[in-house]
Design a protein around this motif. Structure first.
Motif, PDB file in Angstrom:
ATOM      1  N   THR A 273       0.659   3.899  -2.778  1.00 32.54           N
ATOM      2  CA  THR A 273       0.248   5.427  -2.506  1.00 32.54           C
ATOM      3  C   THR A 273       1.257   6.267  -2.683  1.00 32.54           C
ATOM      4  O   THR A 273       1.126   7.546  -3.014  1.00 32.54           O
TER       5      THR A 273
ATOM      6  N   TRP B  54      -4.379   2.966  -5.038  1.00 33.68           N
ATOM      7  CA  TRP B  54      -4.601   2.022  -4.003  1.00 33.68           C
ATOM      8  C   TRP B  54      -6.122   1.332  -4.150  1.00 33.68           C
ATOM      9  O   TRP B  54      -6.273   0.047  -4.074  1.00 33.68           O
ATOM     10  N   ASP B  55      -7.042   2.421  -3.935  1.00 33.37           N
ATOM     11  CA  ASP B  55      -8.497   1.983  -3.506  1.00 33.37           C
ATOM     12  C   ASP B  55      -8.951   1.448  -4.924  1.00 33.37           C
ATOM     13  O   ASP B  55      -9.789   0.388  -5.201  1.00 33.37           O
TER      14      ASP B  55
ATOM     15  N   GLU C 224       0.761  -1.041  -0.101  1.00 31.54           N
ATOM     16  CA  GLU C 224      -0.045  -0.103  -0.027  1.00 31.54           C
ATOM     17  C   GLU C 224       0.938   1.422  -0.032  1.00 31.54           C
ATOM     18  O   GLU C 224       0.629   2.237  -0.761  1.00 31.54           O
TER      19      GLU C 224
ATOM     20  N   GLY D  41      -0.693   7.606  -5.390  1.00 28.51           N
ATOM     21  CA  GLY D  41      -1.989   8.149  -4.558  1.00 28.51           C
ATOM     22  C   GLY D  41      -2.861   6.980  -4.150  1.00 28.51           C
ATOM     23  O   GLY D  41      -2.769   5.862  -4.479  1.00 28.51           O
ATOM     24  N   GLU D  42      -3.598   7.655  -3.228  1.00 27.52           N
ATOM     25  CA  GLU D  42      -4.625   6.729  -2.487  1.00 27.52           C
ATOM     26  C   GLU D  42      -5.873   6.066  -3.339  1.00 27.52           C
ATOM     27  O   GLU D  42      -6.142   5.045  -3.150  1.00 27.52           O
TER      28      GLU D  42
END
Length: 72
Positions: free
Chosen positions: A14, A22-23, A10, A18-19
């Motif tokens: 990220t 990841w999502d 993760e 970026g997040e």
């Protein structure tokens, strides 16, 4: 698989993308986040994440794993 591995993956994703990426990888892999460093998770979860990243990046899974190893 120890949760710390998922935490490192993760962090690599990220930090680089970026997040949201990841999502999206979690969604594409059919997984829900929330990996704790002390938890134990099925190896298949990591394989699913690598597969999702492989498809998203159009790279062989081995290249994805190698990239994760260098980023951790």
């Amino acid at each position: 698989m120890k949760g710390i591995i998922f935490n490192l993956v993760e962090a690599v994703v990220t930090d680089a993308h970026g997040e949201q990426v990841w999502d999206q990888l979690l969604t594409d892999a059919g997984l829900e986040g929330g990996y704790t460093s002390i938890g134990d998770y099925p190896d298949e979860d990591l394989f699913a994440l690598v597969g999702a990243a492989s498809r998203a990046l159009d790279l062989p899974p081995d290249d994805v794993v190698r990239t994760l190893g260098h980023g951790a």
